[in-house]
Structure formats: C-alpha cells, structure tokens
Design an enzyme around this catalytic site. Structure first.
Site, short mmCIF file in Angstrom:
data_model
loop_
_atom_site.label_atom_id
_atom_site.label_comp_id
_atom_site.label_asym_id
_atom_site.label_seq_id
_atom_site.Cartn_x
_atom_site.Cartn_y
_atom_site.Cartn_z
N ARG A 42 -7.87 -4.51 -20.15
CA ARG A 42 -7.03 -3.56 -20.56
C ARG A 42 -6.58 -3.91 -22.11
O ARG A 42 -6.42 -2.62 -22.59
CB ARG A 42 -5.44 -3.88 -19.77
N ASP A 155 12.51 0.77 -15.80
CA ASP A 155 11.16 0.01 -15.78
C ASP A 155 10.97 -0.31 -17.18
O ASP A 155 11.60 0.26 -18.35
CB ASP A 155 10.18 0.99 -15.58
#
Ligand SMILES: C[S@@+](CC[C@H](N)C(=O)[O-])C[C@H]1O[C@@H](n2cnc3c(N)ncnc32)[C@H](O)[C@@H]1O
Length: 285
Positions: A42, A155
């Site tokens: 990532r 979120d």
C-alpha cells in the site's frame, strides 16, 4: 524477510516499526509483522506516485506530521472491503424483528412523527448504509409519512466517504441484489456509464455521510435505535475495543441494537448487553 513481489524499495525494521506506531496512534489499527507485506504494497504506491526516494524519506515526512499527509496516509492504510447486504442475517433481523417492534412501540414526538435513527459507524464506500436504507424503506413504506428517519454513515477515510456520498457503483456490485430492489433503488448509467448504477435520490437523501475517527470525540446526536459497528473493531486492540463498547452503549437508546461483524465479539462487555441473534446485541430496556 518477504516484502512482496515488488522489491524496488526496501522497508527497514525501523521504518516498519514507526509506521505501525504511527498507524496505531492515528487510527487505533494494530499492524503486526503479518501485515508487513500489505503495508509494503500500500505504501509503495504512495512512494512511487509521489516520487519519494525511499521509505525512510516518506517516514521522515510523516514524523513532521503534516495534517494533509495524515489523511492521505490513513486513506491508503485502511482496509475498506464491504458489499451490499454483507452478513445478510443483520438485515433479516431488522426486517423480521426490529423494525416491526419499533413500528409497534414507537410513539409520535412533538413534531407528530416517529423517530428512527441508525448509525453505520464504519461505513466504508456506502454499501452498508444503503443496504440499511433499503431495508428500512421496504419495512416502513406503508407509513413513511409518519416517520422521521435519519441514517448516519461515518468513516475515518475521506475517499470512501466520497464514494458513498456519490452513490455510484459498478453494476457488478449490485448483481446479487433482488431484481425488485435493483429496479426500485438503482438507475443504470447510459453511454460510457452503462456499467455503472446510481442509487436513487430517495435512498441517498436518507443518509448523511460524515468523517469521524472512532478514537476521537463523536460530535453526533443520538440516541440511536441501531448501531452497525461491523468489521472494524477487529483491527483494534482489546483496550480500544472495550472503550468503544462503553461509548456505543451510551449512544444507544434503551432497547437499541449493536451489530458486530462476523468474527467480532463484545468480550468482557457482553454482560451489559443481551445477545439476541448472531453478533446482534441489545442494550437492556
Ligand atoms: C472492512 S471496512 C468495513 C465496512 C462495513 N462496516 C462492512 O462491514 O462491510 C472497515 C472500515 O473501517 C474504517 N476505519 C478504520 N479505522 C477507523 C477509525 N479509527 N475510525 C473510523 N473508521 C475506521 C476503514 O476506513 C474502513 O472503511
């Protein structure tokens, strides 16, 4: 030590330890050696896209802790896997038990309406709150005019919230949804958008998307009749989990429900709730 197939940058133990600590402090997510390859994959994307010469150079920037970089980092490090009607037993429970119970028991407020509040507290790209919205609309459709319904979707990751707000998905994501609901709640795109669908305004209008880090203050208004906290606490340590359960408990109306993900449990906090279904917990009346 494996660092994934792409070995063009090297991730030292010191940089990996820093990234784990940084992630924990920002998000509560616990990264272990098992996640080293995932972290490498990532973050290599950031390093390549932004042309950092090395992991160490990127870590040096993070150590200066610029706010803008924090959110860029968080958006890359979080796991956002989700789907429509994921863990369908929760939506079945709402349809078969909870919404009928609320319809029978809720009394009208001063504004003449019955109040329903549901919070999807790690909503990712929106599939979870939209599934809740469809479930609610289907159950309450005959008496919608007497309901004041608000669904909150939060979120930590600003990118996934933008996807949720836009409400545009690839058609394949709704493929397994009942044909009746596909036709009622989604509009197929045309031309270059023919592989996409957009949720209807009716569905979109029910939901407020908002950025919220579960570790920080919750500037939101309860109490909630149902809180979804699914597939997020699994990333946290036991202390963070127990602290969050206390806060969820306080945010729930008496008799309210807390839904957890398939591999999550309340641990020691279970004694404060009644277990009424698979990973479904009720705050006592
Ligand atoms: C695997 S997804 C789960 C999505 C959905 N609840 C489901 O079960 O399908 C986990 C979500 O938790 C969010 N998340 C991780 N840490 C968080 C935090 N500290 N505060 C709020 N959200 C967080 C991630 O950004 C991600 O979108």
């Amino acid at each position: 030590m494996s660092q994934g197939r792409d070995q063009s940058y090297s991730l030292s133990n010191e940089d990996f330890d820093f990234i784990c600590q940084y992630t924990y402090e920002l998000t509560g997510i616990v990264l272990s050696q098992k996640k080293r390859e995932m972290v490498y994959r990532r973050l290599t994307r950031i390093i390549r896209e932004r042309k950092f010469p090395s992991f160490t150079a990127y870590c040096d920037l993070l150590k200066k802790n610029p706010v803008q970089e924090q959110s860029y980092f968080v958006n890359k490090i979080t796991t956002n896997l989700t789907s429509f009607y994921r863990e369908p037993h929760h939506f079945d429970y709402l349809t078969e038990h909870e919404l009928p119970r609320l319809m029978a028991n809720k009394v009208k407020q001063a504004n003449g309406k019955k109040r329903l509040r549901i919070w999807s507290s790690a909503s990712s790209t929106g599939e979870e709150p939209y599934s809740i919205a469809m479930t609610v609309l289907e159950s309450l459709q005959a008496e919608l005019s007497i309901w004041d319904i608000k669904l909150l979707a939060t979120d930590i990751d600003s990118n996934v919230l933008s996807v949720g707000k836009a409400g545009v998905y690839e058609y394949r994501k709704i493929e397994s949804i009942d044909e009746k609901y596909k036709a009622k709640y989604f509009k197929r795109g045309a031309g270059s958008n023919e592989n996409n669908v957009r949720v209807t305004k009716e569905l979109n209008n029910l939901i407020t998307f908002k950025q919220l880090n579960l570790l920080h203050d919750w500037p939101i208004k309860g109490p909630f009749d149902v809180i979804f906290c699914r597939n997020v606490i699994i990333y946290f340590d036991k202390t963070t989990q127990q602290d969050l359960f206390t806060r969820y408990y306080d945010m729930l109306a008496p008799g309210g429900l807390l839904m957890l993900g398939h591999s999550e449990n309340l641990g020691a906090y279970q004694q404060h709730f009644d277990n009424v279904g698979r990973t479904i917990f009720r705050k006592p009346l």
